[in-house]
Design an enzyme around this catalytic site. Structure first.
Site, PDB file in Angstrom:
ATOM      1  CG  HIS A  65      -1.826   1.041   1.454  1.00 46.49           C
ATOM      2  ND1 HIS A  65      -3.196   0.851   1.403  1.00 46.49           N
ATOM      3  CD2 HIS A  65      -1.657   2.363   1.723  1.00 46.49           C
ATOM      4  CE1 HIS A  65      -3.806   2.003   1.632  1.00 46.49           C
ATOM      5  NE2 HIS A  65      -2.910   2.936   1.829  1.00 46.49           N
ATOM      6  CB  CYS A 113      -0.387  12.440   3.534  1.00 46.09           C
ATOM      7  SG  CYS A 113       0.453  11.873   5.002  1.00 46.09           S
TER       8      CYS A 113
END
Ligand SMILES: [Zn+2]
Length: 347
Positions: free
Chosen positions: A235, A268
């Site tokens: 991932h 993020c």
């Protein structure tokens, strides 16, 4: 890195390419060449999206993803709306999506309360998560790694009783926004703990996208001392543009499951200017070039990426989509053969 090590690393890289092409030659169209993509756009992708995505749009997004060949689509998170308001409609979304029997629709659950809400809605697969970094665990979920594993033990027991599949995530596997580089042994430990809880697969997450191939390689060597490649997924976030090489590194370690998000959705909160997940379109393009099969219709996926990006008012992070310009993609089950520049004046 010293020159000696660099040349050693180059040798390994050449071996990597040779191994992949050998595997393709030796196995032809066998299942060895099959890659399973876990599309995480609707969950990981939308999680940090500042704009609230209307329920009907989320549903249309997932319904369209259901029609292009994915076997796994992570659809939402049964998290408290106080934590993530974006998922306050998780129950409704899960219930209203048109489910295809051949597709698994996992949802993220942070605790037993989330789990109960999820199974009440008919969820058949859940995802649980723990960090490889102690500080990240504290800041993200307010408890130590060990406490988080214990908290999920209750969820895992309940899931097993209810015949619900469990997938595990380990976050910050190569780098942490607070601690910097992460020891591969720490990743192996959490992976082992999650497997013991009954996870059928552990997705190793470069949550902030800081990994280099060298760090990824070291981490995977260590994790493979306690887990089989068939139990692992990769991932990658694409903050420093290293997601594709890192995925190639994971392929070299015989990992055949890749998490990605259409258009590279996601952000993020821990890295300035960070981009999101690796774009699914770009992963498929790379895999197609290697002769590895995903069963996903790339041109249709490009269209879905445009749909969601236009709704969000953001630019696609997918280079494949950018390369195609505004043209109707003509890529079909193979890599792009030619570029259609007829509409390229518009940008
Ligand atoms: Zn992620």
């Amino acid at each position: 890195m010293s020159l000696f090590k660099l040349s050693q690393f180059r040798r390994q890289s050449i071996q990597l390419t040779q191994r992949i092409s050998n595997s393709i030659r030796n196995h032809g169209t066998s299942s060895d060449n099959a890659i399973r993509i876990v599309e995480v756009g609707p969950r990981d992708g939308l999680q940090n999206e500042p704009k609230y995505v209307e329920t009907d749009v989320k549903i249309e997004f997932i319904n369209r993803l259901s029609k292009v060949g994915f076997q796994n689509i992570e659809v939402t998170s049964f998290v408290s709306p106080k934590w993530i308001p974006q998922f306050k409609d998780s129950s409704e979304v899960f219930q209203r999506i048109e489910k295809d029997d051949s597709i698994s629709y996992p949802v993220l659950v942070p605790n037993i309360k989330g789990f109960e809400a999820a199974i009440a809605g008919g969820v058949k697969e859940i995802a649980i998560f723990a960090a490889a970094s102690e500080t990240f665990s504290q800041k993200n979920i307010n408890c130590s790694i060990e406490e988080s594993i214990n908290r999920f033990r209750v969820v895992a027991e309940a899931a097993k009783k209810a015949n619900v599949k469990i997938r595990g995530y380990v976050s910050t596997v190569v780098g942490c926004p607070y601690e910097g580089p992460i020891q591969p042994t720490a990743v192996a430990k959490v992976t082992e703990d999650l497997l013991k809880l009954g996870c059928y697969e552990i997705s190793l997450g470069d949550t902030i996208g800081v990994g280099s191939i060298a760090a990824m390689n070291k981490m995977l060597i260590e994790v493979k001392t306690i887990a089989k490649p068939q139990q692992l997924a990769i991932h990658c976030h694409n903050t420093y543009g290293q997601a594709l090489p890192n995925i190639l590194c994971a392929l070299n370690h015989d990992i055949r499951v890749i998490d990605s998000a259409v258009s590279g959705l996601g952000g993020c909160p821990y890295a300035k200017g960070a981009s999101g997940n690796v774009p699914t379109e770009d992963v498929i393009y790379m895999l197609n070039g290697l002769g590895l099969h995903t069963g996903i219709d790339l041109p249709e996926l490009v269209m879905i990426g445009r749909f969601i990006c236009s709704y969000l008012g953001r630019k696609s992070e997918s280079k494949v989509t950018l390369a195609l310009g505004d043209s109707k993609p003509s890529v079909k089950h193979d890599h792009v053969h030619h570029h259609d520049h007829s509409h390229s004046h518009s940008h």
